[in-house]
Write a protein that holds these residues in place. Structure first.
Motif, PDB file in Angstrom:
ATOM      1  N   ARG A 148      11.616   6.930  -4.243  1.00 59.28           N
ATOM      2  CA  ARG A 148      10.312   6.356  -3.873  1.00 59.28           C
ATOM      3  C   ARG A 148      10.097   5.054  -4.625  1.00 59.28           C
ATOM      4  O   ARG A 148      10.662   4.834  -5.707  1.00 59.28           O
ATOM      5  N   SER A 149       9.264   4.183  -4.045  1.00 54.56           N
ATOM      6  CA  SER A 149       9.044   2.844  -4.611  1.00 54.56           C
ATOM      7  C   SER A 149       7.562   2.525  -4.665  1.00 54.56           C
ATOM      8  O   SER A 149       6.789   2.971  -3.804  1.00 54.56           O
ATOM      9  N   LEU A 150       7.197   1.725  -5.662  1.00 54.04           N
ATOM     10  CA  LEU A 150       5.843   1.171  -5.756  1.00 54.04           C
ATOM     11  C   LEU A 150       5.931  -0.304  -5.395  1.00 54.04           C
ATOM     12  O   LEU A 150       6.669  -1.066  -6.042  1.00 54.04           O
ATOM     13  N   LEU A 151       5.224  -0.716  -4.348  1.00 55.70           N
ATOM     14  CA  LEU A 151       5.220  -2.127  -3.930  1.00 55.70           C
ATOM     15  C   LEU A 151       4.040  -2.833  -4.580  1.00 55.70           C
ATOM     16  O   LEU A 151       2.917  -2.329  -4.561  1.00 55.70           O
ATOM     17  N   LEU A 152       4.307  -4.006  -5.132  1.00 53.15           N
ATOM     18  CA  LEU A 152       3.260  -4.823  -5.755  1.00 53.15           C
ATOM     19  C   LEU A 152       3.105  -6.076  -4.910  1.00 53.15           C
ATOM     20  O   LEU A 152       3.901  -7.013  -5.036  1.00 53.15           O
ATOM     21  N   GLY A 153       2.100  -6.094  -4.044  1.00 49.99           N
ATOM     22  CA  GLY A 153       1.956  -7.209  -3.125  1.00 49.99           C
ATOM     23  C   GLY A 153       3.266  -7.409  -2.370  1.00 49.99           C
ATOM     24  O   GLY A 153       3.956  -6.456  -2.035  1.00 49.99           O
ATOM     25  N   ALA A 154       3.599  -8.691  -2.144  1.00 52.06           N
ATOM     26  CA  ALA A 154       4.881  -8.976  -1.481  1.00 52.06           C
ATOM     27  C   ALA A 154       5.835  -9.657  -2.447  1.00 52.06           C
ATOM     28  O   ALA A 154       6.813 -10.264  -2.024  1.00 52.06           O
ATOM     29  N   LEU A 184      -1.295  -2.533  -3.828  1.00 52.91           N
ATOM     30  CA  LEU A 184      -0.339  -1.569  -4.386  1.00 52.91           C
ATOM     31  C   LEU A 184      -0.089  -0.482  -3.334  1.00 52.91           C
ATOM     32  O   LEU A 184      -1.032  -0.014  -2.696  1.00 52.91           O
ATOM     33  N   HIS A 185       1.172  -0.104  -3.168  1.00 53.74           N
ATOM     34  CA  HIS A 185       1.493   0.855  -2.109  1.00 53.74           C
ATOM     35  C   HIS A 185       2.753   1.627  -2.489  1.00 53.74           C
ATOM     36  O   HIS A 185       3.734   1.033  -2.947  1.00 53.74           O
ATOM     37  N   VAL A 186       2.737   2.954  -2.310  1.00 52.49           N
ATOM     38  CA  VAL A 186       3.916   3.780  -2.593  1.00 52.49           C
ATOM     39  C   VAL A 186       4.521   4.262  -1.272  1.00 52.49           C
ATOM     40  O   VAL A 186       3.787   4.683  -0.371  1.00 52.49           O
ATOM     41  N   CYS A 187       5.848   4.148  -1.173  1.00 54.66           N
ATOM     42  CA  CYS A 187       6.516   4.648   0.037  1.00 54.66           C
ATOM     43  C   CYS A 187       7.956   5.017  -0.303  1.00 54.66           C
ATOM     44  O   CYS A 187       8.403   4.796  -1.431  1.00 54.66           O
ATOM     45  N   GLY A 231       2.554 -10.549   3.453  1.00 57.36           N
ATOM     46  CA  GLY A 231       1.676 -11.699   3.722  1.00 57.36           C
ATOM     47  C   GLY A 231       0.560 -11.400   4.704  1.00 57.36           C
ATOM     48  O   GLY A 231      -0.366 -12.199   4.849  1.00 57.36           O
ATOM     49  N   THR A 232       0.649 -10.236   5.409  1.00 61.61           N
ATOM     50  CA  THR A 232      -0.446  -9.881   6.325  1.00 61.61           C
ATOM     51  C   THR A 232      -1.148  -8.601   5.866  1.00 61.61           C
ATOM     52  O   THR A 232      -2.343  -8.440   6.059  1.00 61.61           O
ATOM     53  N   PHE A 233      -0.392  -7.702   5.211  1.00 55.37           N
ATOM     54  CA  PHE A 233      -0.990  -6.479   4.676  1.00 55.37           C
ATOM     55  C   PHE A 233      -0.767  -6.396   3.167  1.00 55.37           C
ATOM     56  O   PHE A 233      -1.618  -5.946   2.428  1.00 55.37           O
ATOM     57  N   PHE A 234       0.428  -6.844   2.723  1.00 53.63           N
ATOM     58  CA  PHE A 234       0.743  -6.859   1.292  1.00 53.63           C
ATOM     59  C   PHE A 234       0.445  -8.246   0.736  1.00 53.63           C
ATOM     60  O   PHE A 234       1.079  -9.226   1.131  1.00 53.63           O
ATOM     61  N   PHE A 235      -0.544  -8.315  -0.164  1.00 56.44           N
ATOM     62  CA  PHE A 235      -0.938  -9.590  -0.787  1.00 56.44           C
ATOM     63  C   PHE A 235      -0.738  -9.495  -2.298  1.00 56.44           C
ATOM     64  O   PHE A 235      -0.863  -8.404  -2.849  1.00 56.44           O
ATOM     65  N   ASN A 241       0.062 -15.534   3.062  1.00 53.58           N
ATOM     66  CA  ASN A 241       0.579 -15.850   4.404  1.00 53.58           C
ATOM     67  C   ASN A 241       2.105 -15.771   4.408  1.00 53.58           C
ATOM     68  O   ASN A 241       2.748 -15.857   3.357  1.00 53.58           O
ATOM     69  N   GLU A 242       2.660 -15.603   5.586  1.00 51.50           N
ATOM     70  CA  GLU A 242       4.100 -15.323   5.709  1.00 51.50           C
ATOM     71  C   GLU A 242       4.950 -16.506   5.280  1.00 51.50           C
ATOM     72  O   GLU A 242       6.065 -16.341   4.789  1.00 51.50           O
ATOM     73  N   GLU A 243       4.416 -17.701   5.463  1.00 45.97           N
ATOM     74  CA  GLU A 243       5.165 -18.908   5.073  1.00 45.97           C
ATOM     75  C   GLU A 243       5.400 -18.919   3.559  1.00 45.97           C
ATOM     76  O   GLU A 243       6.513 -19.195   3.091  1.00 45.97           O
ATOM     77  N   ASP A 244       4.342 -18.572   2.784  1.00 46.16           N
ATOM     78  CA  ASP A 244       4.494 -18.543   1.325  1.00 46.16           C
ATOM     79  C   ASP A 244       5.418 -17.413   0.881  1.00 46.16           C
ATOM     80  O   ASP A 244       6.094 -17.520  -0.138  1.00 46.16           O
ATOM     81  N   VAL A 245       5.439 -16.306   1.648  1.00 47.96           N
ATOM     82  CA  VAL A 245       6.362 -15.201   1.329  1.00 47.96           C
ATOM     83  C   VAL A 245       7.800 -15.694   1.450  1.00 47.96           C
ATOM     84  O   VAL A 245       8.641 -15.427   0.588  1.00 47.96           O
TER      85      VAL A 245
END
Length: 315
Positions: free
Chosen positions: A221-227, A251-254, A268-272, A276-280
């Motif tokens: 399992r992983s913890l996501l911190l923004g993008a 913050l999101h676990v999956c 960039g659209t859900f994970f901040f 925005n996707e360009e900056d990602v």
């Protein structure tokens, strides 16, 4: 770039001046500038360590807790260079906590009949300009314009975006003293250096008290911190990851095997941040680091720090 700015600041320092080095307690190791400290020590300039943003620390700010933090700060700063214990002052530029103690230390170093220049130095986003605004307010300085601390406008820099002081800004104080705000020194270690958009910086740099949130992780399992970062558990038992990040970081676990697909679809659209996707895409691919951590059921022994953003405690 970092070395150039350090050199530029050191060249402009006057002899027999006093240095206030602003350090962000939320990002202690990254906001120390050992090269600048060495240069000031070589020129025998006295330095006061101003440890800023204590208002962002989680939990209540009881006196004994702040004393423990002070001991930790002294221990950490002594690892970098030997610093006199009294010259470490905990402050909050946001609510003026600790300014009376700072005033005592300034009285120790300054004589009214011998006016000196006081330079405020530190990393970008350490709250240096906010500190200068608050300091001028504290001493009743009249020529700083209207300061709205909530909207972070007025005073030294007229921008809510961190990292905006570009030149040395000087203020005349009574009795011939001068206060000088210097440009922030960038760090190649801080993730905030990769974020260019104002909204991203505003979201990631902690501005108010951090509320720790605990997540349960286990192998796979992983913890996501923004993008901009993720923490994968590769092996080990059940882990509690207590995260200390700004409320505006998603913050999101999956499951680890779902991370790539989620990031492609929602970064960039859900994970901040970034927002925005360009900056990602500008951030480039994530770099893998393998870290061995230890924890027990009663307390966290190890922290995983993401410089400039926050940290996670593992238990």
């Amino acid at each position: 770039h970092e070395a150039e700015i350090v050199e530029k600041i050191v060249r402009r320092l006057r002899r027999e001046s006093l240095i206030l080095m602003v350090i962000d307690i939320m990002d202690f190791e990254s906001s120390l500038v050992p090269e600048l400290f060495d240069a000031c020590r070589n020129r025998q300039l006295p330095i006061i360590f101003v440890i800023n943003k204590v208002d962002c620390l989680p939990g209540s700010a009881q006196q004994e807790k702040l004393e423990r933090i002070k001991v930790w700060v002294r221990r950490m700063s002594r690892q970098v260079r030997n610093v006199h214990a009294s010259d470490v002052v905990l402050v909050s530029a946001k609510n003026a906590y600790g300014f009376a103690q700072l005033e005592q230390r300034l009285r120790h170093h300054l004589e009214p009949q011998d006016p000196k220049w006081i330079y405020v130095v530190g990393r970008v986003n350490s709250g240096k300009s906010t500190f200068v605004n608050r300091f001028l307010w504290y001493i009743g300085h009249k020529h700083q314009g209207t300061v709205h601390h909530k909207r972070t406008v007025g005073g030294v820099t007229r921008s809510p975006v961190p990292g905006t002081t570009l030149h040395l800004v000087s203020f005349g104080l009574p009795k011939g003293f001068r206060l000088v705000d210097t440009p922030g020194i960038p760090s190649s270690n801080q993730l905030t250096g990769l974020l260019s958009d104002g909204i991203d910086l505003y979201a990631t740099v902690p501005r108010k008290k951090l509320n720790p949130i605990s997540y349960v992780l286990h192998t796979g399992r992983s913890l996501l911190l923004g993008a901009f970062a993720r923490i994968d558990q590769v092996k080990g038992g059940i882990t509690f990851m207590t995260s200390f990040f700004s409320v505006d970081v998603t913050l999101h676990v999956c499951r680890t095997n779902r991370v790539e697909g989620l990031m492609q679809r929602k970064a960039g659209t859900f994970f901040f941040p970034p927002h925005n996707e360009e900056d990602v895409s500008k951030l480039g691919p994530l770099v893998r680091h393998r870290v061995e951590v230890f924890g027990s059921s009663d307390r966290a022994w190890d922290d995983i720090v993401i410089a400039g953003i926050g940290w996670g405690a593992v238990s």
